[in-house]
Scaffold this active site. Structure first.
Site, PDB file in Angstrom:
ATOM      1  N   ARG A  79     -13.033   6.759   3.162  1.00 37.31           N
ATOM      2  CA  ARG A  79     -11.780   6.414   2.501  1.00 37.31           C
ATOM      3  C   ARG A  79     -10.957   5.499   3.399  1.00 37.31           C
ATOM      4  O   ARG A  79     -10.988   5.602   4.617  1.00 37.31           O
ATOM      5  CB  ARG A  79     -10.973   7.683   2.177  1.00 37.31           C
ATOM      6  CG  ARG A  79     -11.525   8.493   1.014  1.00 37.31           C
ATOM      7  CD  ARG A  79     -10.662   9.690   0.671  1.00 37.31           C
ATOM      8  NE  ARG A  79     -10.670  10.678   1.736  1.00 37.31           N
ATOM      9  CZ  ARG A  79      -9.740  10.835   2.657  1.00 37.31           C
ATOM     10  NH1 ARG A  79      -8.643  10.082   2.633  1.00 37.31           N
ATOM     11  NH2 ARG A  79      -9.843  11.739   3.595  1.00 37.31           N
ATOM     12  N   TYR A 222     -17.536   2.981  -1.950  1.00 38.36           N
ATOM     13  CA  TYR A 222     -17.824   4.262  -1.307  1.00 38.36           C
ATOM     14  C   TYR A 222     -16.937   5.415  -1.767  1.00 38.36           C
ATOM     15  O   TYR A 222     -15.710   5.292  -1.821  1.00 38.36           O
ATOM     16  CB  TYR A 222     -17.682   4.128   0.217  1.00 38.36           C
ATOM     17  CG  TYR A 222     -18.246   5.321   0.923  1.00 38.36           C
ATOM     18  CD1 TYR A 222     -19.619   5.427   1.127  1.00 38.36           C
ATOM     19  CD2 TYR A 222     -17.439   6.368   1.327  1.00 38.36           C
ATOM     20  CE1 TYR A 222     -20.160   6.549   1.737  1.00 38.36           C
ATOM     21  CE2 TYR A 222     -17.979   7.488   1.934  1.00 38.36           C
ATOM     22  CZ  TYR A 222     -19.330   7.572   2.138  1.00 38.36           C
ATOM     23  OH  TYR A 222     -19.854   8.682   2.730  1.00 38.36           O
ATOM     24  N   LYS A 231     -10.571  11.764  -5.883  1.00 34.96           N
ATOM     25  CA  LYS A 231      -9.272  11.824  -5.222  1.00 34.96           C
ATOM     26  C   LYS A 231      -8.196  11.082  -6.022  1.00 34.96           C
ATOM     27  O   LYS A 231      -7.048  11.532  -6.095  1.00 34.96           O
ATOM     28  CB  LYS A 231      -9.377  11.274  -3.798  1.00 34.96           C
ATOM     29  CG  LYS A 231     -10.304  12.108  -2.887  1.00 34.96           C
ATOM     30  CD  LYS A 231      -9.916  13.535  -2.929  1.00 34.96           C
ATOM     31  CE  LYS A 231     -10.642  14.555  -2.082  1.00 34.96           C
ATOM     32  NZ  LYS A 231     -11.645  14.350  -1.155  1.00 34.96           N
ATOM     33  N   HIS A 251      -6.065  20.001  -2.808  1.00 31.14           N
ATOM     34  CA  HIS A 251      -7.320  19.702  -2.102  1.00 31.14           C
ATOM     35  C   HIS A 251      -7.909  21.029  -1.608  1.00 31.14           C
ATOM     36  O   HIS A 251      -7.875  21.326  -0.416  1.00 31.14           O
ATOM     37  CB  HIS A 251      -6.997  18.763  -0.932  1.00 31.14           C
ATOM     38  CG  HIS A 251      -8.192  18.132  -0.276  1.00 31.14           C
ATOM     39  ND1 HIS A 251      -8.137  17.609   0.993  1.00 31.14           N
ATOM     40  CD2 HIS A 251      -9.447  17.917  -0.707  1.00 31.14           C
ATOM     41  CE1 HIS A 251      -9.306  17.098   1.317  1.00 31.14           C
ATOM     42  NE2 HIS A 251     -10.132  17.281   0.314  1.00 31.14           N
ATOM     43  N   SER A 273     -10.048  16.897   5.050  1.00 28.48           N
ATOM     44  CA  SER A 273     -11.392  16.358   4.880  1.00 28.48           C
ATOM     45  C   SER A 273     -12.243  16.649   6.116  1.00 28.48           C
ATOM     46  O   SER A 273     -11.779  16.485   7.250  1.00 28.48           O
ATOM     47  CB  SER A 273     -11.314  14.853   4.656  1.00 28.48           C
ATOM     48  OG  SER A 273     -10.503  14.598   3.524  1.00 28.48           O
ATOM     49  N   CYS A 275     -13.227  19.508   7.254  1.00 30.15           N
ATOM     50  CA  CYS A 275     -12.758  20.664   8.029  1.00 30.15           C
ATOM     51  C   CYS A 275     -13.230  21.994   7.453  1.00 30.15           C
ATOM     52  O   CYS A 275     -12.650  23.044   7.747  1.00 30.15           O
ATOM     53  CB  CYS A 275     -11.241  20.635   8.161  1.00 30.15           C
ATOM     54  SG  CYS A 275     -10.675  19.274   9.202  1.00 30.15           S
ATOM     55  N   ASP A 298     -13.828  21.257  -3.370  1.00 33.36           N
ATOM     56  CA  ASP A 298     -12.940  20.184  -2.898  1.00 33.36           C
ATOM     57  C   ASP A 298     -11.579  20.152  -3.593  1.00 33.36           C
ATOM     58  O   ASP A 298     -10.593  19.826  -2.952  1.00 33.36           O
ATOM     59  CB  ASP A 298     -13.629  18.826  -3.061  1.00 33.36           C
ATOM     60  CG  ASP A 298     -13.029  17.743  -2.178  1.00 33.36           C
ATOM     61  OD1 ASP A 298     -12.889  17.968  -0.956  1.00 33.36           O
ATOM     62  OD2 ASP A 298     -12.674  16.663  -2.707  1.00 33.36           O
ATOM     63  N   ARG A 391     -23.050  11.591   3.345  1.00 31.28           N
ATOM     64  CA  ARG A 391     -22.788  12.600   2.305  1.00 31.28           C
ATOM     65  C   ARG A 391     -23.997  12.827   1.410  1.00 31.28           C
ATOM     66  O   ARG A 391     -24.790  11.919   1.176  1.00 31.28           O
ATOM     67  CB  ARG A 391     -21.638  12.112   1.412  1.00 31.28           C
ATOM     68  CG  ARG A 391     -20.332  11.843   2.150  1.00 31.28           C
ATOM     69  CD  ARG A 391     -19.298  12.870   1.850  1.00 31.28           C
ATOM     70  NE  ARG A 391     -18.156  12.800   2.763  1.00 31.28           N
ATOM     71  CZ  ARG A 391     -17.184  13.689   2.752  1.00 31.28           C
ATOM     72  NH1 ARG A 391     -17.200  14.698   1.913  1.00 31.28           N
ATOM     73  NH2 ARG A 391     -16.185  13.595   3.600  1.00 31.28           N
TER      74      ARG A 391
END
Ligand code: GTP
Ligand code: SPV
Ligand code: MN
Length: 608
Positions: A79, A222, A231, A251, A273, A275, A298, A391
Site C-alpha cells: 500500500r 497491488y 481497504k 480493521h 497490518s 501484526c 482483516d 501474500r
C-alpha cells in the site's frame, strides 16, 4: 455524449441505469479496446488466468491445483499511504491524519491521467458485494479495471459477477445503490508495443470521495491499492457510511471461541497490518478443550442487533494473507487452506519444481529458488527470496476452520474486542480496560512498529489508532467520538469488553518474551474468564493485568522469567509514553473528544 463504438460496452447484462451510464462514461474516457462484463464463472476464470499466463504475469504452479504465482514490479509491492487521499468537500472532514486535496482539483488531475489510459487493453466491469449476498441491504460495488490480475483476485476476495449483479435491480425494478470504484494500472499499450509482466505507473493515486461514496485508483496493481472492495470500500468508504448510519467499519479479525464447557464466544481484534490478525483468526489452541474457528481475518463491520449487542460481519470472501512466517507450526490452518489450491501467490519465491516458498516456511530453504525479483536465489544469497509483504490469496470457503456462521448476514455477537500492536517495550502481554471509554482510549492511543505492508520505513513506532491510521475515511477526532458515542448506545453489560494485547515484547537480547501463535489461546482464555468473572487480575494504573499465576500456563515450558517480563507493568516506561500520547492528542486537535483527554489526565494522576 458522442456515441463511440467500444466492443462489449453495450452488451450489459443489467438494466441498472446509473451503472450503464457510468460504464459508458468511463469507457469513453479511458478508451479500452473492449469492455467485458465479469460474470464470475469457471470459464471466465480459465480465460483470465490463461491470459495472465500467456502475458507472463502468472506462472501456473505444478504443485498446487488451480494456483498461480505472480511477481510484481519491484516498485509496486505494498500500500502507498503517501499517495492515498481522502477528498472530502471540507478539508476538516479528512482531518489531521489523512492526505487531502479539493475533490474538484483531484478529479481534474485524475481525469487527465485516466484519459486514454486503457488503450490497447480490456476494460473489465466487476459487480461485487461486500458481505453476504442475502443481506437485507447487500453492500454493492462495481470495480472497473484494466487488470486481469485484479479480476482474478476479486473473484477470490469478494462475492462477484452474476450473483452480485442480480442484486442491482429488484423484481419491482428498483435500482440499488452501489459504490463505483474505478481502477487503472495506468499503462496504456500503443499499437505493436510489447507488454511487460506487471504493468503499472510511477504515478500513483488511491483516492476516496467520501460524500459521493466514490473510489478512484490509478497506477498500482497491488493489493489494497487495486482490490478496491478491500481497504478502499470496506474500511475508508464504509467507515464514513458507518459514521452516518451508526455502525463501525474496523480493521479487525473475527473469531469464534468455544470453551471446554461448550460455551461459545465471538472475539474481534484490531492489530495493524502484518501484526497478527490472520494468525489469531486461524489459531490452533495449545490448551486442551478450547476451539477456535475463523469468521474473518482483516475487516469487521459491527452493528447493534435488536438485543442491544454488537454484531460483526466479515465483508470479505477470501484471505489476502502475509506469506513470510506462515508455516505448519505458526499457522497450520493457513497452510492447509492454500494446499487445496485455487490460490494466487504474489511476490513469494518459486521453487524449481513449480511450488512456492517463503522465509519461515521450512527450516532448510531449498537449494535453489527463483526470487520474487525473478533472480536466481540460493541459501547463500544475501537478499530475501520472498518480499516481506508477499501474500497468498485464497478463498475462506476452503478453510477447514471456517465457522458455520462466517456467511451469516446477521453476523455474530461480539463479547470481546482486542486492540494490539507490535511493541518491543512498555505494553504488557494483556491489559483489560476499566470500561468502554477507557477501552476507547487504549484503542485511540494504540502504537505499533511499522511493517512492510506499507511502503516506507519498517520498525518505526507510530500511533495507529484502532489499527485504522491508514484506513479512517474521515477526521480521526470525529472517529474517536463515534467510538465514544457507540458505547453510549447500549447497556454497559452488553458491550464487548476491551483488552489491549502485545505479542511482540522483547527481552534485552531482542528475542520475543512470549511464544505467541497457538499459545495466544492462553490470553483468549483469560479474557473470556474475566468476562465470566472467574479469572483474577491485578489493578494497575493502565488497567487490569494478570500475574503469571493468573494465566493458565500449564504445559508451557517457556522461561517463567520471560513470561513475567512480558506481563510486567513498568511505571517508568509508561511515564516515558505519556509525552508521546500528548503529542498525538495535540495532533488530533480540537476534535479530540473530552472523555479521551480526561482518560489521559486520569492515567497521569495514577502514574503519579
Ligand atoms: P495484514 O494482512 O497485513 O493486515 O496482517 P495481519 O494482521 O493479518 O498479520 P499476520 O497474522 O499475517 O502476521 C504478520 C506477521 O506477524 C507474520 O510474519 C506472522 O508470522 C507474525 N506473527 C503473527 N502472530 C504472531 C505472534 O503471536 N507472535 C509473533 N512473534 N509473531 C507473530
Ligand atoms: C493490510 O495492509 O492491512 C492488508 C494488505 O491487509 S492490503 O490488502 O494491501 O491492504
Ligand atoms: Mn490488513
Amino acid at each position: 455524449m458522442t456515441a463511440v463504438t467500444i466492443p462489449g460496452v453495450d452488451q450489459a447484462p443489467t438494466t441498472h441505469k446509473r451503472l450503464l451510464s457510468w460504464v459508458r462514461e468511463v469507457a469513453e474516457l479511458t478508451a479500452p479496446d473492449a469492455v467485458v462484463w465479469v460474470d464470475g464463472s469457471e470459464q471466465e476464470w480459465t480465460r483470465v488466468t490463461d491470459k495472465l499466463v500467456e502475458a507472463g504475469t502468472f506462472t501456473r504452479l505444478a504443485k498446487k491445483p488451480n494456483s498461480f504465482y505472480a511477481a510484481s514490479d519491484p516498485n509496486d509491492v505494498a500500500r502507498v499511504e503517501e499517495r492515498t487521499f481522502i477528498c472530502s468537500v471540507d478539508e476538516a472532514d479528512a482531518g489531521p491524519t489523512n492526505n487531502w486535496m479539493d475533490p474538484a482539483e483531484m478529479k481534474a488531475i485524475m481525469t487527465e491521467l485516466y484519459r486514454g489510459c486503457m488503450r490497447g487493453r480490456t476494460m473489465y466491469v466487476i459487480p461485487f458485494c461486500m458481505g453476504p449476498l442475502n443481506a437485507d441491504k447487500p453492500m454493492l460495488g462495481v470495480e472497473i479495471t484494466d487488470s486481469e490480475y485484479v479480476v482474478a483476485s476479486m473473484r477470490i476476495m469478494t462475492r462477484m459477477g452474476t450473483q452480485a449483479l442480480e442484486r442491482f435491480v429488484a423484481e419491482d425494478g428498483t435500482e440499488a445503490d452501489f459504490v463505483p470504484a474505478l481502477h487503472s494500472i495506468g499503462a496504456p499499450l500503443e499499437k505493436g508495443q510489447q507488454d511487460v509482466a506487471w504493468p503499472c505507473s510511477d504515478t500513483k493515486y488511491i483516492v476516496h470521495f467520501p460524500e459521493e461514496r466514490l473510489i478512484w485508483s490509478y497506477g498500482s496493481g497491488y493489493g489494497g491499492n487495486a482490490l478496491l472492495g478491500k481497504k478502499c470500500y470496506s474500511l475508508r468508504i464504509a467507515s464514513v457510511i458507518g459514521r452516518d448510519e451508526g455502525w463501525l467499519a474496523e480493521h479487525m479479525l473475527i473469531l469464534k471461541l468455544t470453551s471446554p464447557e461448550d460455551k461459545v464466544y465471538y472475539v474481534a481484534a484490531a492489530f495493524p497490518s502484518a501484526c497478527g490478525k490472520t494468525n489469531l483468526a486461524m489459531l490452533e489452541p495449545t490448551i486442551p478443550g478450547w476451539k477456535v474457528e475463523t469468521i474473518g481475518d482483516d475487516i469487521a463491520w459491527m452493528r447493534f442487533g435488536e438485543d442491544g449487542r454488537l454484531y460483526a460481519v466479515n465483508p470479505e470472501n477470501g484471505f489476502f494473507g502475509v506469506a513470510p512466517g506462515t508455516d505448519y507450526h505458526t499457522n497450520p490452518n493457513a497452510m492447509r487452506t492454500i494446499e487445496k489450491g485455487n490460490s494466487l501467490f504474489t511476490n513469494v519465491a518459486l521453487t524449481d519444481d513449480g511450488d512456492v516458498w517463503w522465509e519461515g516456511m521450512t527450516e532448510q530453504p531449498p537449494a535453489h529458488l527463483t526470487s520474487w525479483k525473478k533472480a536466481d536465489w540460493t541459501p547463500e544469497s544475501t537478499e530475501k527470496a520472498a518480499h516481506p509483504n508477499s501474500r497468498y490469496c485464497t478463498p475462506i470457503d476452503q478453510c477447514d476452520t471456517k465457522a458455520a456462521e462466517w456467511d451469516d448476514p446477521n453476523g455474530v455477537p461480539i463479547s470481546a474486542i482486542f486492540f494490539g500492536g507490535r511493541r518491543a517495550t512498555t505494553i504488557p502481554l494483556v491489559t483489560e480496560s476499566r470500561d468502554w471509554q477507557h477501552g476507547t482510549f487504549m484503542g485511540a492511543t494504540l502504537s505499533s512498529e511499522t511493517t512492510a505492508a506499507a511502503v516506507g520505513a519498517v520498525g518505526v513506532v507510530r500511533r495507529d489508532p484502532m489499527a485504522m491510521l491508514p484506513f479512517i475515511g474521515y477526521n480521526a477526532g470525529d472517529y474517536f467520538n463515534h467510538w465514544i458515542e457507540t458505547g453510549k448506545r447500549a447497556d454497559a453489560a452488553k458491550l464487548p469488553k476491551i483488552f489491549y494485547v502485545n505479542w511482540f515484547r522483547r527481552g534485552d537480547d531482542k528475542r520475543f518474551l512470549w511464544p505467541g501463535f497457538g499459545e495466544n489461546s492462553r490470553v483468549l482464555k483469560w479474557a473470556i474468564e474475566r468476562i465470566e468473572g472467574k479469572a483474577a487480575a491485578q489493578e494497575t494504573p493502565i488497567g487490569w493485568v494478570p500475574t503469571a499465576d493468573e494465566l493458565d500456563l500449564s504445559g508451557l515450558d517457556d522461561d517463567r522469567a520471560d513470561i513475567e517480563a512480558a506481563l510486567s507493568f513498568d511505571a517508568d516506561e509508561w511515564r516515558a509514553e505519556i509525552p508521546l500520547i500528548e503529542e498525538w492528542f495535540d495532533k488530533i486537535g480540537d476534535k479530540l473528544p473530552t472523555p479521551l483527554r480526561d482518560e489521559l489526565e486520569a492515567l497521569k494522576q495514577r502514574l503519579g
